[in-house]
Design a protein around this motif. Structure first.
Motif, PDB file in Angstrom:
ATOM      1  N   ALA A  43       1.084  -1.453   0.011  1.00 29.80           N
ATOM      2  CA  ALA A  43       0.053  -0.214   0.220  1.00 29.80           C
ATOM      3  C   ALA A  43       0.759   1.439  -0.155  1.00 29.80           C
ATOM      4  O   ALA A  43       0.905   2.360  -0.529  1.00 29.80           O
ATOM      5  CB  ALA A  43      -1.376  -0.141   0.934  1.00 29.80           C
ATOM      6  N   GLU A  44       2.187   0.908   0.897  1.00 30.65           N
ATOM      7  CA  GLU A  44       2.890   2.701   0.513  1.00 30.65           C
ATOM      8  C   GLU A  44       3.042   2.906  -0.512  1.00 30.65           C
ATOM      9  O   GLU A  44       3.831   3.484  -0.874  1.00 30.65           O
ATOM     10  CB  GLU A  44       4.527   2.238   1.258  1.00 30.65           C
ATOM     11  N   ASN A  45       3.231   1.500  -1.705  1.00 27.58           N
ATOM     12  CA  ASN A  45       4.014   2.384  -2.954  1.00 27.58           C
ATOM     13  C   ASN A  45       3.144   2.402  -3.847  1.00 27.58           C
ATOM     14  O   ASN A  45       2.817   2.538  -5.137  1.00 27.58           O
ATOM     15  CB  ASN A  45       4.528   0.832  -3.726  1.00 27.58           C
ATOM     16  N   LEU A  46       1.729   2.769  -3.245  1.00 26.38           N
ATOM     17  CA  LEU A  46      -0.190   3.191  -3.870  1.00 26.38           C
ATOM     18  C   LEU A  46      -0.413   4.792  -3.938  1.00 26.38           C
ATOM     19  O   LEU A  46      -0.396   4.810  -3.415  1.00 26.38           O
ATOM     20  CB  LEU A  46      -0.691   2.186  -4.128  1.00 26.38           C
ATOM     21  N   TYR A  47       0.126   5.855  -4.734  1.00 25.88           N
ATOM     22  CA  TYR A  47       0.213   6.917  -4.405  1.00 25.88           C
ATOM     23  C   TYR A  47      -1.045   7.789  -4.802  1.00 25.88           C
ATOM     24  O   TYR A  47      -1.278   7.414  -6.447  1.00 25.88           O
ATOM     25  CB  TYR A  47       0.675   7.720  -4.499  1.00 25.88           C
ATOM     26  N   ASP A  48      -1.606   8.492  -4.741  1.00 21.10           N
ATOM     27  CA  ASP A  48      -2.560   9.597  -4.599  1.00 21.10           C
ATOM     28  C   ASP A  48      -2.499  10.311  -6.305  1.00 21.10           C
ATOM     29  O   ASP A  48      -3.413  11.040  -7.200  1.00 21.10           O
ATOM     30  CB  ASP A  48      -3.858   9.983  -4.013  1.00 21.10           C
ATOM     31  N   SER A  49      -1.204  10.707  -6.062  1.00 20.80           N
ATOM     32  CA  SER A  49      -0.537  11.779  -7.263  1.00 20.80           C
ATOM     33  C   SER A  49       0.618  12.077  -7.383  1.00 20.80           C
ATOM     34  O   SER A  49       1.135  11.108  -6.565  1.00 20.80           O
ATOM     35  CB  SER A  49      -1.037  13.487  -7.107  1.00 20.80           C
ATOM     36  N   LYS A  50       1.148  12.177  -8.526  1.00 22.60           N
ATOM     37  CA  LYS A  50       2.547  12.010  -8.911  1.00 22.60           C
ATOM     38  C   LYS A  50       3.039  12.921  -7.612  1.00 22.60           C
ATOM     39  O   LYS A  50       4.203  12.865  -7.341  1.00 22.60           O
ATOM     40  CB  LYS A  50       2.434  13.191 -10.366  1.00 22.60           C
ATOM     41  N   GLU A  51       2.348  14.624  -6.979  1.00 21.27           N
ATOM     42  CA  GLU A  51       2.787  15.317  -6.749  1.00 21.27           C
ATOM     43  C   GLU A  51       3.075  14.484  -5.055  1.00 21.27           C
ATOM     44  O   GLU A  51       4.363  14.528  -4.242  1.00 21.27           O
ATOM     45  CB  GLU A  51       2.184  16.513  -6.440  1.00 21.27           C
ATOM     46  N   GLN A  52       2.147  13.965  -4.633  1.00 18.28           N
ATOM     47  CA  GLN A  52       2.389  13.728  -3.158  1.00 18.28           C
ATOM     48  C   GLN A  52       3.664  12.292  -3.759  1.00 18.28           C
ATOM     49  O   GLN A  52       4.203  11.688  -2.476  1.00 18.28           O
ATOM     50  CB  GLN A  52       0.994  12.838  -3.138  1.00 18.28           C
ATOM     51  N   ALA A  53       3.731  11.704  -4.185  1.00 17.82           N
ATOM     52  CA  ALA A  53       4.455  10.759  -4.764  1.00 17.82           C
ATOM     53  C   ALA A  53       5.671  10.114  -4.679  1.00 17.82           C
ATOM     54  O   ALA A  53       6.667  10.422  -3.905  1.00 17.82           O
ATOM     55  CB  ALA A  53       4.334   9.657  -5.789  1.00 17.82           C
ATOM     56  N   LEU A  54       6.722  11.868  -5.481  1.00 19.01           N
ATOM     57  CA  LEU A  54       7.590  12.593  -5.095  1.00 19.01           C
ATOM     58  C   LEU A  54       8.128  13.058  -4.042  1.00 19.01           C
ATOM     59  O   LEU A  54       9.033  13.238  -4.186  1.00 19.01           O
ATOM     60  CB  LEU A  54       7.530  13.648  -6.888  1.00 19.01           C
TER      61      LEU A  54
END
Length: 709
Positions: A672-683
């Motif tokens: 679950a920690e590798n699934l992000y809501d947006s690219k900005e949140q992920a980066l």
């Protein structure tokens, strides 16, 4: 009541008829004034006697009006299907012959059955397989073919027939020195008159007035001017021999057609009876014999067309001697003889006599009376050869009818049911084939006139059909002297207006591959004529291939970041990487079986390009769906990367894709920690610093480069 209206849609007229009766009557009469001349012209285009155009404007019009979906749609003969009908049947029979007429009616039945089946099966969505550029390319080519195929009637020369339309057209152009000037004058005069009257008095029935004026002038000057003479009256040996060969070949063609029909009937009877005592080789031998007979007929017909051209070029002059007319070549007249001052040309053979003409070609005698009920002649040997053309005509006719209906409904705000329209058009062709009608479809010009005249129900179409009934019962003798060149001009003016170049130019700016396919469709249709159906099939095939290629290789690119913090394509904009450790990859395509290998190539190439990376982030906002192959491929790639110490992460997944991840256990496998809501949140999480929310700059790019670029 709803069930009854579904089965009998015309019941919905009942409340409206009382209020719309007057406008429907006016609209019906207005359309009839266009329908009569158009139907005769289109029948001529289909290679049929003009009366069959009137037949196609009677029963099919009524049936389509009763069971159609759009109240303002007028069904009947149209230029496109008339030419497609001729193109499909000419290889099997000579235009105007009884066999040709039978096959035209049979083709209408086949098209009707196909449309009805498609409508009942609710397969109207098949029209979506023909893209706009393909349809534009095909329509432009067909309009050129239709218009130029009538050039011979405008200049008054015979049309050679072969399997290559462009060669036939060149055969007509090469006869320009033999142009019959009075015929050309009628054509040019009709064109100028229709053009002028359309602009000065557009509310008048322009076509009908042009037909009436041309017929009156033709009758008053004796435009037709034909005589029948014995073969012995032809005093040139070469011309007489050529006429004799032409007559013998025509007789042989009739005999071969009869032999084909007889052998085909015999083969069908044997198959229907079971024929257990016969070997399959016997049936194959009979089929081969039929094919050979058809090939021989085709070759004879082609050779006779060439004889007709040569005979037309052999101009004759009439010389009276002892009360008997004799005809000599105009370039080899006996010295001192006085001719009748006319230039006679070969026009055919009738009852053993040679028909000569010093005038133009007119419509001639039109049978008076309504068509009788008669089942179409089932030529089983012709059904398979006609089937591809019937399918293409069914789809093209549907596209015409639907596009017209939608254009009208945009103004009337009435809902158009594509499948109901298919059923109505199918029933119209089926019913019409039992009353001598050839293939019909929705007409743009007549439907537009009906809508402009205020038609509110299909009653207007029935009124127009009743006007055709009056013509068939009482007015056909008045049309005898109508020059065929005038009918040719009516068709040419209608179809040349269909040529559109701007949509292809627009397609070129929007998506060049679509424009190229449209241009290829245009060229293929033109080059492969008269087998025009092959042209649109090539266009559909190329569209499908282009769609598959785009599906297999969707847009994908590594993202970089601009100085202002906006994400954009790394290679497209020449940016620096976001990080050597975290590599964001945008993927704009559904992850399905067709492109999973491409997806894997992108991931592995990014891994090779950034060997220090510990995380590959898939920006998945452009992924609309995922299938089992896609889910399995992600699992395999993630496992391979994990073993190499690299994490595969996703951001911006749509709900349906996220649900698929959850249902298949892929979310748990990735973590679950590798699934992000947006690219900005992920980066921000992966790089350990805040990034501002910003749209990606490459959203509006017409195309994108893959990682491999």
């Amino acid at each position: 009541m709803n069930v009854l209206r579904t089965v009998f849609p015309f019941l919905s007229w009942l409340p409206a008829v009382r209020h719309s009766l007057r406008v429907d009557l006016v609209a019906g009469i207005t359309v009839a004034l266009i329908l009569v001349p158009q139907s005769m012209a289109y029948a001529q285009l289909a290679g049929l006697p003009v009366v069959y155009g009137l037949y196609a404007s009677f029963v099919p019009v009524i049936v389509a009006a009763l069971w159609g979906s759009c109240p303002q749609l007028h069904t009947g003969p149209v230029a496109m299907l008339s030419l497609l009908s001729a193109a499909a049947i000419i290889p099997l029979a000579a235009p105007g012959t009884p066999s040709y007429i039978e096959l035209s009616i049979l083709l209408a039945l086949m098209v009707g059955i196909l449309r009805l089946v498609l409508g009942l099966a609710r397969l109207g969505l098949l029209v979506n397989f023909i893209s706009s550029p393909v349809m534009v390319g095909f329509t432009n080519a067909a309009a050129l073919i239709i218009g130029l195929s009538l050039l011979n009637q405008v200049i008054g020369v015979p049309m050679p027939r072969s399997d290559f339309y462009l060669a036939d057209l060149w055969g007509v152009i090469s006869q320009l020195p033999e142009t019959h000037l009075p015929t050309l004058a009628f054509a040019a005069g009709a064109w100028a008159f229709i053009w002028w009257l359309s602009r000065t008095a557009p509310r008048l029935p322009v076509l009908l007035i042009a037909v009436a004026v041309a017929t009156a002038v033709s009758a008053s000057i004796g435009f037709e001017r034909r005589i029948e003479v014995p073969a012995t009256a032809i005093m040139d040996r070469d011309t007489a021999t050529l006429i004799q060969d032409y007559q013998q070949a025509a007789k042989n063609i009739q005999e071969l057609n009869a032999a084909v029909a007889a052998r085909s009937a015999e083969l069908k009877a044997l198959r229907d009876a079971g024929g257990e005592d016969l070997k399959e080789t016997h049936f194959m031998r009979m089929e081969s014999e039929i094919k050979l007979l058809r090939t021989e007929t085709k070759l004879l017909r082609r050779d006779n067309d060439q004889r007709r051209v040569r005979l037309h070029a052999a101009a004759l002059a009439g010389v009276e001697s002892g009360g008997v007319m004799r005809f000599y070549p105009t370039d080899r007249l006996p010295a001192g003889v006085e001719t009748d001052g006319r230039k006679w040309r070969f026009a055919g053979v009738r009852d053993g006599k040679v028909v000569l003409s010093a005038g133009g070609v007119v419509v001639g005698e039109i049978p008076r009376g309504l068509p009788t009920f008669h089942a179409p002649a089932f030529r089983w040997d012709a059904i398979i050869p006609l089937l591809p053309a019937a399918l293409v005509m069914a789809l093209i006719g549907l596209m015409e009818a639907v596009s017209i209906s939608k254009a009208i409904s945009a103004k009337t705000r009435q809902r158009v049911d594509v499948n109901k329209e298919l059923v109505g058009q199918g029933l119209a062709n089926i019913a019409g084939s039992f009353f001598g009608a050839y293939t019909v479809s929705g007409s743009f010009s007549r439907s537009a006139v009906a809508a402009r005249a205020g038609a509110r129900t299909g009653l207007f179409a029935i009124v127009s059909a009743m006007a055709v009934v009056l013509v068939l019962l009482f007015l056909t003798p008045l049309l005898y002297h109508l020059p065929q060149a005038v009918l040719a001009v009516i068709v040419m003016m209608a179809v040349f207006g269909l040529i559109r170049v701007r949509p292809l130019i627009h397609a070129w700016h929007v998506e060049r591959s679509g424009a190229v396919i449209g241009i290829v469709t245009f060229a293929a249709t033109l080059f492969m004529a008269p087998s025009m159906a092959s042209g649109i099939l090539i266009g559909v095939l190329l569209t499908a291939i282009a769609f598959l290629v785009k599906t297999m290789k969707p847009r994908a690119e590594i993202l970089g970041v601009r100085p202002d913090g906006v994400f954009a394509g790394l290679d497209t904009h020449g940016l620096v990487p976001v990080s050597e450790r975290v590599v964001p990859i945008r993927f704009d395509g559904s992850l399905i079986f067709a492109n999973v290998a491409y997806f894997e190539d992108i991931i592995l190439e990014a891994r090779a390009r950034f060997p220090k990376a510990d995380t590959l982030l898939i920006v998945g906002s452009g992924i609309n769906r995922i299938d089992a192959s896609g889910e399995e491929k992600i699992r395999d790639i993630a496992q391979v990367l994990r073993e190499a110490g690299v994490t595969l992460a996703f951001s911006g997944l749509k709900k349906q894709v996220r649900d698929a991840f959850e249902a298949g256990g892929l979310a748990a496998f990735l973590g679950a920690e590798n699934l992000y809501d947006s690219k900005e949140q992920a980066l921000s999480a992966l790089l350990g610093r805040e990034l501002r929310e910003a749209p990606m700059a490459d959203e509006s790019l017409p195309d994108g480069r893959a990682v491999s670029q």
